[in-house]
Design a protein around this motif. Structure first.
Motif, PDB file in Angstrom:
ATOM      1  N   ASP A  84      12.252   3.358 -12.136  1.00 21.23           N
ATOM      2  CA  ASP A  84      12.339   2.101 -11.384  1.00 21.23           C
ATOM      3  C   ASP A  84      11.005   1.355 -11.495  1.00 21.23           C
ATOM      4  O   ASP A  84       9.948   1.941 -11.292  1.00 21.23           O
ATOM      5  CB  ASP A  84      12.638   2.372  -9.901  1.00 21.23           C
ATOM      6  CG  ASP A  84      14.119   2.582  -9.645  1.00 21.23           C
ATOM      7  OD1 ASP A  84      14.897   2.515 -10.624  1.00 21.23           O
ATOM      8  OD2 ASP A  84      14.491   2.812  -8.495  1.00 21.23           O
ATOM      9  N   THR A  85      11.067   0.065 -11.794  1.00 14.44           N
ATOM     10  CA  THR A  85       9.828  -0.686 -12.007  1.00 14.44           C
ATOM     11  C   THR A  85       9.466  -1.574 -10.821  1.00 14.44           C
ATOM     12  O   THR A  85       8.402  -2.186 -10.819  1.00 14.44           O
ATOM     13  CB  THR A  85       9.949  -1.568 -13.268  1.00 14.44           C
ATOM     14  OG1 THR A  85      11.122  -2.358 -13.141  1.00 14.44           O
ATOM     15  CG2 THR A  85      10.047  -0.714 -14.524  1.00 14.44           C
ATOM     16  N   GLY A 122       4.531   6.612 -14.660  1.00 14.07           N
ATOM     17  CA  GLY A 122       5.303   5.488 -14.109  1.00 14.07           C
ATOM     18  C   GLY A 122       4.429   4.243 -13.965  1.00 14.07           C
ATOM     19  O   GLY A 122       3.243   4.347 -13.687  1.00 14.07           O
ATOM     20  N   LYS A 123       5.047   3.096 -14.163  1.00 12.09           N
ATOM     21  CA  LYS A 123       4.279   1.844 -14.140  1.00 12.09           C
ATOM     22  C   LYS A 123       4.456   1.052 -12.842  1.00 12.09           C
ATOM     23  O   LYS A 123       3.794   0.042 -12.641  1.00 12.09           O
ATOM     24  CB  LYS A 123       4.712   0.948 -15.312  1.00 12.09           C
ATOM     25  CG  LYS A 123       4.420   1.523 -16.697  1.00 12.09           C
ATOM     26  CD  LYS A 123       2.929   1.500 -17.002  1.00 12.09           C
ATOM     27  CE  LYS A 123       2.651   1.838 -18.463  1.00 12.09           C
ATOM     28  NZ  LYS A 123       2.898   3.280 -18.731  1.00 12.09           N
ATOM     29  N   ALA A 124       5.377   1.468 -11.981  1.00 11.09           N
ATOM     30  CA  ALA A 124       5.598   0.718 -10.743  1.00 11.09           C
ATOM     31  C   ALA A 124       4.302   0.675  -9.929  1.00 11.09           C
ATOM     32  O   ALA A 124       3.570   1.659  -9.859  1.00 11.09           O
ATOM     33  CB  ALA A 124       6.706   1.385  -9.920  1.00 11.09           C
ATOM     34  N   LEU A 125       4.027  -0.484  -9.329  1.00  7.48           N
ATOM     35  CA  LEU A 125       2.821  -0.618  -8.509  1.00  7.48           C
ATOM     36  C   LEU A 125       3.086  -0.040  -7.127  1.00  7.48           C
ATOM     37  O   LEU A 125       4.099  -0.348  -6.495  1.00  7.48           O
ATOM     38  CB  LEU A 125       2.435  -2.099  -8.408  1.00  7.48           C
ATOM     39  CG  LEU A 125       2.077  -2.751  -9.753  1.00  7.48           C
ATOM     40  CD1 LEU A 125       1.848  -4.242  -9.571  1.00  7.48           C
ATOM     41  CD2 LEU A 125       0.853  -2.085 -10.365  1.00  7.48           C
ATOM     42  N   PHE A 126       2.185   0.815  -6.674  1.00  6.79           N
ATOM     43  CA  PHE A 126       2.354   1.520  -5.399  1.00  6.79           C
ATOM     44  C   PHE A 126       1.300   1.075  -4.394  1.00  6.79           C
ATOM     45  O   PHE A 126       0.118   0.965  -4.737  1.00  6.79           O
ATOM     46  CB  PHE A 126       2.146   3.032  -5.603  1.00  6.79           C
ATOM     47  CG  PHE A 126       3.395   3.825  -5.896  1.00  6.79           C
ATOM     48  CD1 PHE A 126       4.419   3.289  -6.653  1.00  6.79           C
ATOM     49  CD2 PHE A 126       3.524   5.128  -5.432  1.00  6.79           C
ATOM     50  CE1 PHE A 126       5.560   4.037  -6.950  1.00  6.79           C
ATOM     51  CE2 PHE A 126       4.649   5.880  -5.707  1.00  6.79           C
ATOM     52  CZ  PHE A 126       5.679   5.345  -6.467  1.00  6.79           C
ATOM     53  N   ARG A 127       1.721   0.843  -3.179  1.00  6.96           N
ATOM     54  CA  ARG A 127       0.788   0.706  -2.062  1.00  6.96           C
ATOM     55  C   ARG A 127       1.176   1.699  -0.989  1.00  6.96           C
ATOM     56  O   ARG A 127       2.319   1.682  -0.535  1.00  6.96           O
ATOM     57  CB  ARG A 127       0.836  -0.711  -1.479  1.00  6.96           C
ATOM     58  CG  ARG A 127       0.141  -1.724  -2.364  1.00  6.96           C
ATOM     59  CD  ARG A 127       0.105  -3.071  -1.685  1.00  6.96           C
ATOM     60  NE  ARG A 127      -0.656  -4.016  -2.476  1.00  6.96           N
ATOM     61  CZ  ARG A 127      -0.770  -5.304  -2.154  1.00  6.96           C
ATOM     62  NH1 ARG A 127      -0.186  -5.779  -1.075  1.00  6.96           N
ATOM     63  NH2 ARG A 127      -1.484  -6.102  -2.914  1.00  6.96           N
ATOM     64  N   LEU A 128       0.218   2.522  -0.609  1.00 12.63           N
ATOM     65  CA  LEU A 128       0.454   3.540   0.416  1.00 12.63           C
ATOM     66  C   LEU A 128      -0.360   3.206   1.658  1.00 12.63           C
ATOM     67  O   LEU A 128      -1.566   2.970   1.576  1.00 12.63           O
ATOM     68  CB  LEU A 128       0.031   4.920  -0.114  1.00 12.63           C
ATOM     69  CG  LEU A 128      -0.087   6.055   0.916  1.00 12.63           C
ATOM     70  CD1 LEU A 128       1.249   6.377   1.565  1.00 12.63           C
ATOM     71  CD2 LEU A 128      -0.663   7.318   0.246  1.00 12.63           C
TER      72      LEU A 128
END
Lengths: 97, 253
Positions: free
Chosen positions: B118-119, B146-152
């Motif tokens: 999932d992108t 994975g290339k999806a941008l993550f914010r935690l």
């Protein structure tokens, strides 16, 4: 992460993700992604989003919109008892072969 | 997009015997169990396992634990927060020794999962040990490239209660496209802007992806925390179906 540890007070609940294991003991597919319709208020949503009360005997799952009981699951030593009184239907994704 | 079947799907669920191969302390009250599970079919990040303990007199009890690790052969990591009056967690946290067997079944759960193909951008919001399944997503993203941008966004009581603190610092530095922000509810470290507080609208607005970006949102923590964060996300315009939640019990952080 642990859903059932600790002291529950009235009104404490977890959610339908906690039904994944107990239901997979009975059904061959994951039912937490199934979309259900509440027999009482008509709200639709995934089983994963139900409110699950785990401090009763067994597991009681209620509609997050109207809090009526959708299903109850009680596991005995040699059988399981599943009461689906509050669900009009379950739409079950079966994956892609 | 075609969805592959969830690992562990299309067959009835059986208990397997796993063995503890390593134990790591994470915080004063949480530890990670590294288990070897012969025949493990693999899992998606966010899935969990049921763990069963059986006493000599036949009394048996089970609990559900999120998987902390990315899928990696027959190894599986669970991070267990000790609940002092709990029935299972003190045993797993303090008694189970390296080499000991423990029964588990899984992986289960197909709703609160992230797929590395999932992108869409991803917002992760964790309260306390709710970090565990979200960490599996962060680790899977890294392992799969994975290339999806993550914010935690991670809410903890004090800096000492931060699970995976060192690894999160390292990943925030090394994993391109991963941002990590913290909220401290009781005691903040020196240099953290602001006073200890509960996570609020301003924190979500600042650190989560805006609703316009149509991110996938995963929220995990104690019930009250999850309800509050889900309400904030929906009030900020996120589509309810893109806000996936996992509640794990009564007490708040």
């Amino acid at each position: 992460m642990d859903r059932f540890e600790g002291r529950y007070e009235d009104g404490d609940f977890t959610d339908g993700n906690a039904l994944a294991g107990p239901l997979r003991e009975i059904f061959a597919v994951d039912l937490t992604t199934a979309s259900g319709r509440c027999a009482h208020c008509g709200a639709e949503g995934p089983v994963a989003a139900l409110r699950v009360y785990a401090h009763a005997p067994g597991l009681v799952a209620r509609c997050p919109s109207c809090t009526e009981v959708i299903m109850r699951l009680v596991r005995g030593p040699s059988s399981a008892w599943l009461d689906l009184r509050g669900a009009v239907s379950l739409h079950i994704p079966l994956g892609v072969e | 997009m075609a969805r592959a079947a969830v690992p562990g799907g299309l067959s009835r669920l059986d208990w397997r015997v796993a063995r503890l191969v390593e134990r790591r302390a994470e915080t004063p009250s949480a530890g990670t169990l590294v288990l070897d599970v012969p025949g493990w079919p693999g899992h998606l990040p966010g899935q969990h396992v049921d763990v069963r303990l059986t006493a000599e007199d036949g009394y048996s009890t089970q609990r559900s634990y999120s998987i902390a690790s990315a899928s990696d052969g027959s190894h599986l990591e669970l991070t267990v927060q000790r609940v002092d009056d709990g029935e299972v967690s003190p045993y797993l946290a303090d008694v189970l020794a390296v080499g000991d067997p423990v029964e588990l079944r899984g992986p289960v759960g197909g709703w609160f999962v992230w797929r590395h193909t999932d992108t869409a951008p991803v917002t992760l919001v964790a309260g306390g040990s709710g970090i565990v399944p979200l960490m599996a997503m962060v680790r899977t993203r890294r392992a799969a490239g994975g290339k999806a941008l993550f914010r935690l966004l991670y809410s903890v009581r004090t800096p000492q209660d931060c699970i995976y603190a060192d690894e999160l610092r390292r990943r925030a530095r090394e994993d391109f496209g991963l941002d990590v922000a913290y909220v401290y509810t009781r005691e903040a470290p020196d240099g953290w802007p602001g006073e200890p507080r509960r996570l609020g609208v301003a924190d979500v607005n600042t650190h989560a992806w805006p609703a316009d970006f149509q991110p996938a949102c995963f929220v995990c923590g104690p019930t009250g925390f999850v309800e509050a964060v889900a309400d904030i996300l929906i009030a900020l315009g996120h589509e309810p179906r893109r806000v996936r939640t996992e509640r794990f019990g009564p007490s708040g952080p």
